[in-house]
Design an enzyme around this catalytic site. Structure first.
Site, short mmCIF file in Angstrom:
data_model
loop_
_atom_site.label_atom_id
_atom_site.label_comp_id
_atom_site.label_asym_id
_atom_site.label_seq_id
_atom_site.Cartn_x
_atom_site.Cartn_y
_atom_site.Cartn_z
N GLU A 251 1.08 -1.04 -0.04
CA GLU A 251 -0.30 -0.21 0.11
C GLU A 251 0.50 1.14 0.21
O GLU A 251 2.13 0.44 -0.29
CB GLU A 251 -1.16 -0.05 1.24
CG GLU A 251 -0.40 0.02 2.58
CD GLU A 251 -0.67 -0.45 3.86
OE1 GLU A 251 -1.37 1.53 4.03
OE2 GLU A 251 -1.84 -1.12 4.34
N ASN A 253 1.36 5.76 1.37
CA ASN A 253 0.69 6.20 2.16
C ASN A 253 0.85 7.55 1.70
O ASN A 253 2.00 8.07 1.29
CB ASN A 253 0.96 6.13 4.15
CG ASN A 253 1.04 5.16 3.99
OD1 ASN A 253 -0.41 4.48 4.98
ND2 ASN A 253 1.70 3.98 3.53
#
Length: 288
Positions: A251, A253
């Site tokens: 992922e 951020n």
């Protein structure tokens, strides 16, 4: 120029956001900026941005309503400059499902995903919310019964179901398209959970990561590519797993933590940047 540091918010990462915001504000004041903090909560979700006087918004939010594009869209309508990625890029990057599809299409390997519990063809798997971060609401499931319970516990939330890969936890920082370096996280707990992330001594940060040079270079290249593919601005931090020299993207951020135990301040030192330097770069990049 008056800077307002917006922090807090209403997500599960509120406390972390407050800590990031306080550290950023302390740095701004130390550097001589005209700055003050604004604690955003359920009582001032809109008025915090419309009723305060400021020329520039320094965003220190994490998670939903703050990192997901809604605040950015509001600031766009108000004509205010702000740190970080724009509304659309923030919204897409916050959604782990959409992000994985775009990243995979760009040729970056990701863990195998499953549409639902019935589609799972092997265990263990990880089940987690698609729109939250900071290791909140993550379930490690070894069988179908555990997977069904995890999905039930997450309720109506959009979820990610993917194969569980046991390997080195890596994270890569990017500032304005420049890769900072690769850091290996060695958690004190079995997994890199909330406590490991934010408790002092919860994990060891090894930077630069002592991994194979090819894997190091690939992680750095892929993080920059993720930043570009998603149209991100300012700081981003991409998380990867390394298993048997195979790299898997997890992922990204778009408003990474800036607390005293956060990863970006550590990664920045690999390029010779201090905490104050990072804060200044963010202001200089985005102010009008």
């Amino acid at each position: 120029m008056k800077i307002a540091v917006f922090m807090g918010g209403i997500s599960s990462e509120r406390e972390v956001s407050l800590n990031s915001g306080k550290a950023i504000l302390e740095s701004l004041l130390k550097q001589g900026y005209d700055a003050y903090g604004v604690d955003v909560n359920e009582n001032n979700l809109i008025s915090a941005f419309t009723d305060n006087e400021y020329d520039f918004a320094y965003l220190a939010f994490h998670g939903g309503f703050g990192e997901d594009g809604r605040v950015q869209g509001l600031l766009d309508m108000l004509g205010k400059a702000y740190t970080g990625s724009g509304a659309t890029a923030s919204g897409v990057a916050m959604d782990k499902v959409l992000t994985k599809k775009l990243v995979a299409a760009a040729g970056i390997k990701t863990p195998k995903s499953f549409e639902n519990v019935k589609a799972i063809d092997s265990y263990p798997v990880v089940i987690k919310p698609a729109l939250e971060g900071s290791s909140v609401g993550i379930y490690f499931c070894n069988n179908e019964d555990e997977a069904k319970k995890a999905v039930e516990a997450l309720g109506d939330k959009k979820i990610v179901i993917e194969e569980m890969i046991s390997g080195d936890e890596l994270t890569v920082g990017v500032i304005n398209g420049e890769g900072l370096g690769v850091l290996r996280i060695i958690p004190k707990n079995e997994f890199y959970d909330y406590e490991s992330k934010y408790a002092l001594g919860g994990s060891v940060h090894e930077y630069p990561a002592k991994i194979d040079k090819k894997a190091y270079d690939e992680a750095l290249k892929n993080a920059v590519k993720v930043h570009e593919v998603l149209g991100l601005k300012g700081i981003s931090r991409s998380d990867f797993l390394l298993k048997d020299n195979e790299l898997y993207f997890l992922e990204v951020n778009t408003l990474p933590g800036m607390t005293k135990t956060s990863l970006i301040p550590d990664l920045a030192t690999l390029k010779g940047y201090s905490y104050d330097d990072v804060v200044k770069i963010m202001v200089d990049t985005f102010k009008k």
